[in-house]
Motif scaffolding. Structure first.
Motif, PDB file in Angstrom:
ATOM      1  N   GLN A 162       0.803  -1.143  -0.040  1.00 44.86           N
ATOM      2  CA  GLN A 162      -0.115   0.029   0.012  1.00 44.86           C
ATOM      3  C   GLN A 162       0.778   1.347  -0.053  1.00 44.86           C
ATOM      4  O   GLN A 162       0.603   2.335  -0.919  1.00 44.86           O
ATOM      5  N   LYS A 163       1.864   1.217   0.810  1.00 45.42           N
ATOM      6  CA  LYS A 163       3.016   2.224   0.842  1.00 45.42           C
ATOM      7  C   LYS A 163       3.774   2.821  -0.326  1.00 45.42           C
ATOM      8  O   LYS A 163       3.782   3.609  -1.044  1.00 45.42           O
ATOM      9  N   LEU A 164       4.061   1.435  -1.141  1.00 40.48           N
ATOM     10  CA  LEU A 164       4.803   1.618  -2.468  1.00 40.48           C
ATOM     11  C   LEU A 164       3.748   2.042  -3.548  1.00 40.48           C
ATOM     12  O   LEU A 164       4.003   3.073  -4.340  1.00 40.48           O
ATOM     13  N   GLU A 165       2.284   1.751  -3.650  1.00 44.83           N
ATOM     14  CA  GLU A 165       1.492   2.223  -4.443  1.00 44.83           C
ATOM     15  C   GLU A 165       1.225   3.821  -4.297  1.00 44.83           C
ATOM     16  O   GLU A 165       1.002   4.550  -4.999  1.00 44.83           O
ATOM     17  N   ALA A 166       1.263   4.031  -2.933  1.00 46.77           N
ATOM     18  CA  ALA A 166       1.038   5.687  -2.377  1.00 46.77           C
ATOM     19  C   ALA A 166       2.232   6.441  -3.074  1.00 46.77           C
ATOM     20  O   ALA A 166       2.103   7.715  -3.625  1.00 46.77           O
ATOM     21  N   PHE A 167       3.504   5.726  -2.910  1.00 42.38           N
ATOM     22  CA  PHE A 167       4.526   6.752  -3.334  1.00 42.38           C
ATOM     23  C   PHE A 167       4.517   6.606  -4.892  1.00 42.38           C
ATOM     24  O   PHE A 167       5.376   7.670  -5.500  1.00 42.38           O
ATOM     25  N   GLN A 168       4.035   5.646  -5.543  1.00 41.44           N
ATOM     26  CA  GLN A 168       4.048   5.717  -6.763  1.00 41.44           C
ATOM     27  C   GLN A 168       3.097   6.906  -7.403  1.00 41.44           C
ATOM     28  O   GLN A 168       3.475   7.590  -8.478  1.00 41.44           O
ATOM     29  N   LYS A 169       1.828   7.019  -6.815  1.00 46.19           N
ATOM     30  CA  LYS A 169       0.973   7.900  -7.076  1.00 46.19           C
ATOM     31  C   LYS A 169       1.501   9.395  -6.779  1.00 46.19           C
ATOM     32  O   LYS A 169       1.332  10.200  -7.454  1.00 46.19           O
ATOM     33  N   GLU A 170       2.042   9.250  -5.786  1.00 43.13           N
ATOM     34  CA  GLU A 170       2.988  10.793  -5.456  1.00 43.13           C
ATOM     35  C   GLU A 170       4.083  11.151  -6.263  1.00 43.13           C
ATOM     36  O   GLU A 170       4.532  12.268  -6.171  1.00 43.13           O
ATOM     37  N   ASP A 171       4.577  10.195  -6.865  1.00 41.73           N
ATOM     38  CA  ASP A 171       5.892  10.126  -7.856  1.00 41.73           C
ATOM     39  C   ASP A 171       6.909  10.660  -6.886  1.00 41.73           C
ATOM     40  O   ASP A 171       7.863  11.203  -7.133  1.00 41.73           O
ATOM     41  N   SER A 172       7.157   9.751  -5.809  1.00 42.14           N
ATOM     42  CA  SER A 172       8.110  10.146  -4.534  1.00 42.14           C
ATOM     43  C   SER A 172       8.914   8.753  -4.909  1.00 42.14           C
ATOM     44  O   SER A 172       8.997   7.676  -4.173  1.00 42.14           O
ATOM     45  N   GLN A 173       9.849   8.948  -6.063  1.00 37.60           N
ATOM     46  CA  GLN A 173      10.790   7.607  -6.287  1.00 37.60           C
ATOM     47  C   GLN A 173      11.719   7.254  -5.384  1.00 37.60           C
ATOM     48  O   GLN A 173      11.908   6.341  -4.985  1.00 37.60           O
ATOM     49  N   THR A 174      12.161   8.409  -4.606  1.00 43.08           N
ATOM     50  CA  THR A 174      13.431   8.260  -3.450  1.00 43.08           C
ATOM     51  C   THR A 174      12.587   7.310  -2.307  1.00 43.08           C
ATOM     52  O   THR A 174      13.450   6.354  -1.899  1.00 43.08           O
ATOM     53  N   LYS A 175      11.603   7.892  -2.079  1.00 38.71           N
ATOM     54  CA  LYS A 175      11.077   7.019  -0.914  1.00 38.71           C
ATOM     55  C   LYS A 175      10.606   5.665  -1.302  1.00 38.71           C
ATOM     56  O   LYS A 175      10.639   4.623  -0.682  1.00 38.71           O
ATOM     57  N   PHE A 176       9.991   5.812  -2.648  1.00 35.37           N
ATOM     58  CA  PHE A 176       9.747   4.362  -3.246  1.00 35.37           C
ATOM     59  C   PHE A 176      10.906   3.342  -3.066  1.00 35.37           C
ATOM     60  O   PHE A 176      10.806   2.064  -2.796  1.00 35.37           O
ATOM     61  N   LEU A 177      12.120   3.473  -3.598  1.00 43.58           N
ATOM     62  CA  LEU A 177      13.404   2.898  -3.556  1.00 43.58           C
ATOM     63  C   LEU A 177      13.833   2.634  -2.100  1.00 43.58           C
ATOM     64  O   LEU A 177      14.274   1.415  -1.956  1.00 43.58           O
ATOM     65  N   GLU A 178      13.558   3.349  -1.419  1.00 36.36           N
ATOM     66  CA  GLU A 178      13.862   3.336   0.293  1.00 36.36           C
ATOM     67  C   GLU A 178      13.174   2.209   0.795  1.00 36.36           C
ATOM     68  O   GLU A 178      13.794   1.369   1.430  1.00 36.36           O
ATOM     69  N   LEU A 179      11.919   2.239   0.546  1.00 38.18           N
ATOM     70  CA  LEU A 179      11.027   1.450   0.978  1.00 38.18           C
ATOM     71  C   LEU A 179      11.125  -0.041   0.337  1.00 38.18           C
ATOM     72  O   LEU A 179      11.214  -1.078   1.009  1.00 38.18           O
ATOM     73  N   ALA A 180      11.518   0.032  -1.111  1.00 37.23           N
ATOM     74  CA  ALA A 180      11.721  -1.088  -1.727  1.00 37.23           C
ATOM     75  C   ALA A 180      12.806  -2.207  -1.196  1.00 37.23           C
ATOM     76  O   ALA A 180      12.725  -3.395  -1.249  1.00 37.23           O
ATOM     77  N   ARG A 181      14.052  -1.447  -0.669  1.00 35.49           N
ATOM     78  CA  ARG A 181      15.212  -2.158  -0.233  1.00 35.49           C
ATOM     79  C   ARG A 181      14.611  -3.033   1.058  1.00 35.49           C
ATOM     80  O   ARG A 181      15.640  -3.676   1.167  1.00 35.49           O
ATOM     81  N   GLU A 182      13.634  -2.694   1.758  1.00 35.27           N
ATOM     82  CA  GLU A 182      13.439  -3.122   2.769  1.00 35.27           C
ATOM     83  C   GLU A 182      12.317  -4.400   2.573  1.00 35.27           C
ATOM     84  O   GLU A 182      11.865  -5.101   3.511  1.00 35.27           O
ATOM     85  N   VAL A 183      11.805  -4.382   1.527  1.00 35.34           N
ATOM     86  CA  VAL A 183      10.872  -5.725   0.933  1.00 35.34           C
ATOM     87  C   VAL A 183      11.472  -7.238   0.863  1.00 35.34           C
ATOM     88  O   VAL A 183      12.691  -6.973   0.605  1.00 35.34           O
ATOM     89  N   ARG A 184      10.771  -8.140   1.335  1.00 30.60           N
ATOM     90  CA  ARG A 184      11.282  -9.365   1.434  1.00 30.60           C
ATOM     91  C   ARG A 184      11.945  -9.735  -0.061  1.00 30.60           C
ATOM     92  O   ARG A 184      10.980  -9.499  -0.984  1.00 30.60           O
ATOM     93  N   HIS A 185      13.059 -10.160   0.099  1.00 29.56           N
ATOM     94  CA  HIS A 185      13.494 -10.833  -1.568  1.00 29.56           C
ATOM     95  C   HIS A 185      13.833  -9.701  -2.509  1.00 29.56           C
ATOM     96  O   HIS A 185      14.165  -9.884  -3.545  1.00 29.56           O
ATOM     97  N   TYR A 186      14.071  -8.368  -1.990  1.00 33.66           N
ATOM     98  CA  TYR A 186      14.328  -7.302  -3.017  1.00 33.66           C
ATOM     99  C   TYR A 186      15.841  -7.758  -3.103  1.00 33.66           C
ATOM    100  O   TYR A 186      16.621  -7.711  -2.276  1.00 33.66           O
ATOM    101  N   GLY A 187      16.253  -7.316  -4.405  1.00 36.45           N
ATOM    102  CA  GLY A 187      17.825  -7.639  -4.712  1.00 36.45           C
ATOM    103  C   GLY A 187      18.135  -9.281  -4.965  1.00 36.45           C
ATOM    104  O   GLY A 187      19.361  -9.199  -5.233  1.00 36.45           O
ATOM    105  N   TYR A 188      17.155  -9.758  -4.647  1.00 37.70           N
ATOM    106  CA  TYR A 188      17.670 -11.318  -4.758  1.00 37.70           C
ATOM    107  C   TYR A 188      17.727 -11.834  -6.180  1.00 37.70           C
ATOM    108  O   TYR A 188      17.000 -11.174  -7.124  1.00 37.70           O
ATOM    109  N   LEU A 189      18.742 -12.758  -6.436  1.00 36.04           N
ATOM    110  CA  LEU A 189      18.508 -13.167  -7.649  1.00 36.04           C
ATOM    111  C   LEU A 189      17.714 -14.485  -7.881  1.00 36.04           C
ATOM    112  O   LEU A 189      17.790 -15.469  -7.059  1.00 36.04           O
ATOM    113  N   GLN A 190      16.447 -14.403  -8.759  1.00 31.86           N
ATOM    114  CA  GLN A 190      15.526 -15.470  -9.058  1.00 31.86           C
ATOM    115  C   GLN A 190      16.111 -16.575 -10.049  1.00 31.86           C
ATOM    116  O   GLN A 190      16.195 -15.829 -11.237  1.00 31.86           O
ATOM    117  N   LEU A 191      16.297 -17.901  -9.834  1.00 32.82           N
ATOM    118  CA  LEU A 191      16.777 -18.894 -10.966  1.00 32.82           C
ATOM    119  C   LEU A 191      15.340 -19.218 -11.404  1.00 32.82           C
ATOM    120  O   LEU A 191      14.045 -19.199 -10.922  1.00 32.82           O
TER     121      LEU A 191
END
Length: 357
Positions: A162-191
């Protein structure tokens, strides 16, 4: 791609306290890349040696007495030869210790301050995404963030989504990326989907690798799913084995694929067990495991400069070697017995004292 380093010149400089030191101008492929001191390169070599051991080329020795001009020229030649030799190892070139040091040295040399910027990413469907970045970010890191969120590889909670969607609507990319880094499996390599022998033989699996763990979403033969996480701190060793060649008839064309397995020894309930993963990306998975171990060792070495590292004997040699072949790829990461000490700074030219560097 081979990197050609050279140090054509060096310069004497004075610091704020009146001391003198030498800056070495490091050129990459004919262009000035950075300027560094001997003490910086010496510390960098110590960090590399904690990760790669004695397989690195010898580093120019320290001089505790005054240096003549001839000795200083010899030192410059020796440092140049070291840079040329150490870059011959592709594992060193890809390591974070190697990349981060050179990136920081370049930023400091040209006094490049990191600042916010905007990057437009044009997608194959003719749409574009504008994101806010800092100038020290690499394109790989930015594109990875987009890929993880768009493809659903990262797994946010409902509140995070919900927060990620709100940041997208606000066009707040910095906050979006900061929160995205806390998401489970963010940055993982998926095989790609594969099979494994746990908890039952023939179970389907989707592997995500990152943050010092192997995360498996396993589909059992009865179609039930189960999430299992293997922590790298409890993995003793692993190996890749070539089992033969398989004819793939699922696609529009018939193709031959290598039939590979990666098996690793894991500590569970105080018992060592072998787990087997059957995947054509076994060598890629093995490289990821090595990368995580390398990053963990760098972090431990930074926290404790007196850390002792041990490695087991391999055959009749006590030296640590990483060997790759088409048949098997063996890896282990027990610590190696060599106490690492912080050396003192260097002395350059006749009237430069050791403490001035």
């Amino acid at each position: 791609m081979k990197m050609h380093f050279c140090i054509p010149v060096s310069q004497q400089r004075s610091d704020a306290l009146g001391g003198r030191y030498v800056l070495y101008s490091v050129h990459l492929d004919g262009f000035l890349f950075c300027r560094v001191r001997y003490s910086q390169l010496h510390g960098w070599n110590e960090q590399l040696r904690r990760v790669f051991g004695n397989c690195l080329p010898p580093f120019p020795p320290k001089y505790y007495l005054a240096m003549t001009t001839a000795m200083a020229d010899e030192r410059r030649d020796q440092l140049e030869q070291y840079l040329q030799n150490v870059t011959m190892d592709p594992n060193v070139l890809r390591s974070d210790v190697f990349v981060e040091f050179l990136k920081l040295a370049q930023l400091n040399t040209f006094d490049i301050a990191t600042k916010k910027a905007y990057l437009d990413i044009f997608l194959p469907n003719e749409q574009s995404i504008r994101i806010e970045i800092i100038t020290s970010d690499t394109a790989e890191r930015v594109l990875e963030a987009i890929q993880d969120i768009e493809k659903g590889w990262a797994k946010p909670t409902q509140a995070q989504r919900q927060k990620l969607e709100a940041f997208q609507k606000e066009d707040s990319q910095t906050k979006f990326l900061e929160l995205a880094r806390e998401v489970r499996h963010y940055g993982y390599l998926q095989l790609d989907p594969c099979t494994c022998d746990y908890p039952e033989s023939g179970s389907g699996a989707v592997l995500s690798v990152g943050n010092n763990e192997i995360s498996c979403c396993i589909t059992l033969p009865d179609s039930q799913t189960q999430d299992i996480v293997f922590q790298m701190s409890r993995v003793k060793c692993w190996q890749v084995t070539f089992l033969g060649t398989l004819l793939d008839t699922d696609g529009p064309q018939r193709t031959l694929n290598q039939n590979l397995e990666l098996r690793f020894q894991y500590s569970e309930d105080s018992c060592w067990q072998w787990f087997v993963i059957y995947t054509k990306q076994a060598f890629l998975l093995s490289s990821c495991l090595k990368k995580m171990i390398s990053e963990k060792m760098v972090k431990l070495a930074a926290e404790n400069t007196e850390m002792q590292i041990e490695v087991p004997e391999q055959s009749k040699s006590k030296k640590y070697h990483i060997q790759q072949s088409q048949q098997k790829d063996y890896s282990s990461f027990l610590s190696r017995k060599s106490k690492i000490k912080i050396a003192k700074d260097d002395c350059v030219f006749g009237n430069i004292k050791e403490e001035d560097l």
